[in-house]
Design a protein around this motif. Structure first.
Motif, short mmCIF file in Angstrom:
data_model
loop_
_atom_site.label_atom_id
_atom_site.label_comp_id
_atom_site.label_asym_id
_atom_site.label_seq_id
_atom_site.Cartn_x
_atom_site.Cartn_y
_atom_site.Cartn_z
N LYS A 100 1.03 -1.24 -0.06
CA LYS A 100 0.14 0.04 0.06
C LYS A 100 0.76 1.29 0.14
O LYS A 100 0.45 2.29 -0.14
CB LYS A 100 -0.85 0.20 1.29
N SER A 101 2.11 0.97 0.13
CA SER A 101 2.90 2.12 0.17
C SER A 101 3.39 2.60 -1.20
O SER A 101 3.66 1.97 -1.95
CB SER A 101 4.32 1.92 0.84
N GLY A 102 3.47 4.10 -1.27
CA GLY A 102 3.82 4.45 -2.45
C GLY A 102 5.39 5.06 -2.32
O GLY A 102 5.82 5.38 -3.44
N ALA A 103 5.98 4.88 -1.26
CA ALA A 103 7.38 5.03 -1.00
C ALA A 103 8.44 4.07 -1.03
O ALA A 103 7.81 3.13 -0.27
CB ALA A 103 7.57 6.17 -0.13
N GLY A 104 9.43 4.08 -1.69
CA GLY A 104 10.31 2.88 -1.37
C GLY A 104 10.59 2.55 -2.77
O GLY A 104 10.35 2.81 -3.76
N SER A 105 11.60 1.26 -2.63
CA SER A 105 12.03 0.67 -3.82
C SER A 105 11.25 -0.53 -4.21
O SER A 105 10.93 -1.51 -3.49
CB SER A 105 13.43 0.00 -3.29
N TRP A 106 10.86 -0.57 -5.56
CA TRP A 106 9.90 -1.71 -5.92
C TRP A 106 10.53 -3.17 -5.85
O TRP A 106 9.92 -4.20 -5.40
CB TRP A 106 9.53 -1.58 -7.31
N SER A 107 11.99 -3.07 -5.82
CA SER A 107 12.88 -4.34 -5.95
C SER A 107 12.83 -4.78 -4.36
O SER A 107 13.84 -5.85 -4.25
CB SER A 107 13.85 -4.29 -6.72
N SER A 108 12.71 -4.01 -3.34
CA SER A 108 12.74 -4.18 -2.11
C SER A 108 11.72 -5.21 -1.35
O SER A 108 10.70 -4.85 -1.45
CB SER A 108 13.28 -3.08 -1.32
N GLU A 109 11.93 -6.38 -0.68
CA GLU A 109 11.01 -7.13 -0.04
C GLU A 109 10.45 -6.32 0.92
O GLU A 109 9.31 -6.47 1.38
CB GLU A 109 11.73 -8.39 0.70
N ALA A 110 11.16 -5.48 1.81
CA ALA A 110 10.45 -4.47 2.70
C ALA A 110 9.29 -3.63 2.35
O ALA A 110 8.70 -3.23 3.17
CB ALA A 110 11.73 -3.71 3.54
N PHE A 111 9.28 -3.55 1.15
CA PHE A 111 8.29 -2.45 0.39
C PHE A 111 6.86 -3.09 0.24
O PHE A 111 5.75 -2.54 0.24
CB PHE A 111 8.75 -2.24 -1.11
N TYR A 112 6.77 -4.49 0.61
CA TYR A 112 5.94 -5.17 0.38
C TYR A 112 5.01 -5.71 1.74
O TYR A 112 5.91 -6.26 2.50
CB TYR A 112 5.79 -6.35 -0.63
N ALA A 113 3.67 -5.68 1.88
CA ALA A 113 3.23 -6.11 3.15
C ALA A 113 2.77 -7.70 2.85
O ALA A 113 2.70 -8.24 3.99
CB ALA A 113 2.26 -5.23 3.55
N TYR A 114 2.14 -7.90 1.75
CA TYR A 114 1.38 -9.06 1.57
C TYR A 114 2.08 -9.91 0.54
O TYR A 114 2.47 -9.63 -0.48
CB TYR A 114 0.11 -8.88 1.15
N TRP A 115 1.89 -11.23 0.49
CA TRP A 115 2.60 -12.31 -0.19
C TRP A 115 1.77 -13.45 -0.50
O TRP A 115 1.28 -13.88 0.36
CB TRP A 115 3.91 -12.63 0.44
N GLY A 116 2.14 -13.87 -1.76
CA GLY A 116 1.41 -15.24 -1.78
C GLY A 116 2.29 -16.33 -1.65
O GLY A 116 3.35 -16.44 -1.06
N GLN A 117 1.82 -17.56 -1.96
CA GLN A 117 2.65 -18.80 -1.63
C GLN A 117 3.64 -19.12 -2.45
O GLN A 117 4.49 -19.89 -2.32
CB GLN A 117 1.51 -19.89 -1.32
N GLY A 118 3.43 -18.64 -3.82
CA GLY A 118 4.46 -19.22 -4.79
C GLY A 118 4.03 -20.15 -5.66
O GLY A 118 3.16 -20.70 -5.59
N THR A 119 4.45 -20.10 -6.84
CA THR A 119 4.44 -20.99 -8.09
C THR A 119 5.86 -21.46 -8.76
O THR A 119 6.53 -20.07 -9.18
CB THR A 119 3.47 -20.52 -9.06
N GLN A 120 6.07 -22.65 -8.75
CA GLN A 120 7.13 -22.91 -9.41
C GLN A 120 7.51 -22.86 -10.77
O GLN A 120 6.54 -23.48 -11.48
CB GLN A 120 7.54 -24.52 -9.05
N VAL A 121 8.50 -22.29 -11.43
CA VAL A 121 8.87 -22.35 -12.66
C VAL A 121 10.41 -23.05 -12.97
O VAL A 121 11.10 -22.69 -12.16
CB VAL A 121 9.12 -20.89 -13.24
#
Length: 125
Positions: A100-121
């Motif tokens: 929800k934050s508009g400030a920070g680095s898009w590539s930083s994990e700390a920028f994100y609050a919510y995560w999915g479980q992942g899908t394998q490639v």
């Protein structure tokens, strides 16, 4: 609060394509800054691509520029990652994330609050 569920992963040969999807639920999807990350065995999670609220701007890691495209369908509350010309080094677990934050680095994990479980490639040579 938002829940994220990824799909679309699989096994392909080098040069092939896959499209990952991430369905968001539980809140107003369009208000979030969305990103894709990946983590290969023994390596740190890295940012792959991101798209701003409303889709006004996109960002890519140098390693995927020109091959991957991030997009979103607000009507379906879905984030996509179109992956073309896949290479064995793209093999990883892929995660979508929301911030929800508009400030920070898009590539930083700390920028994100919510995560999915992942899908394998998995990309074979």
């Amino acid at each position: 609060q938002v829940q994220l569920v990824e799909s679309g992963g699989g096994s392909v040969q080098a040069g092939g394509s896959l499209r990952l999807s991430c369905v968001a639920s539980g809140s107003t999807y369009w208000s979030y800054y969305m990103g894709w990350f990946r983590q290969a065995p023994g390596r740190e999670r890295e940012g792959v691509a991101a798209i701003s609220r409303g889709g006004g701007s996109t960002h890519y890691a140098d390693s995927v520029k020109g091959r991957f495209t991030v997009s979103q369908d607000n009507a379906k509350n879905t984030l996509y990652l179109e992956m073309n010309s896949l290479k064995p080094e793209d093999t990883a677990m892929y995660y979508c994330a929301a911030s929800k934050s508009g400030a920070g680095s898009w590539s930083s994990e700390a920028f994100y609050a919510y995560w999915g479980q992942g899908t394998q490639v998995t990309v074979s040579s």
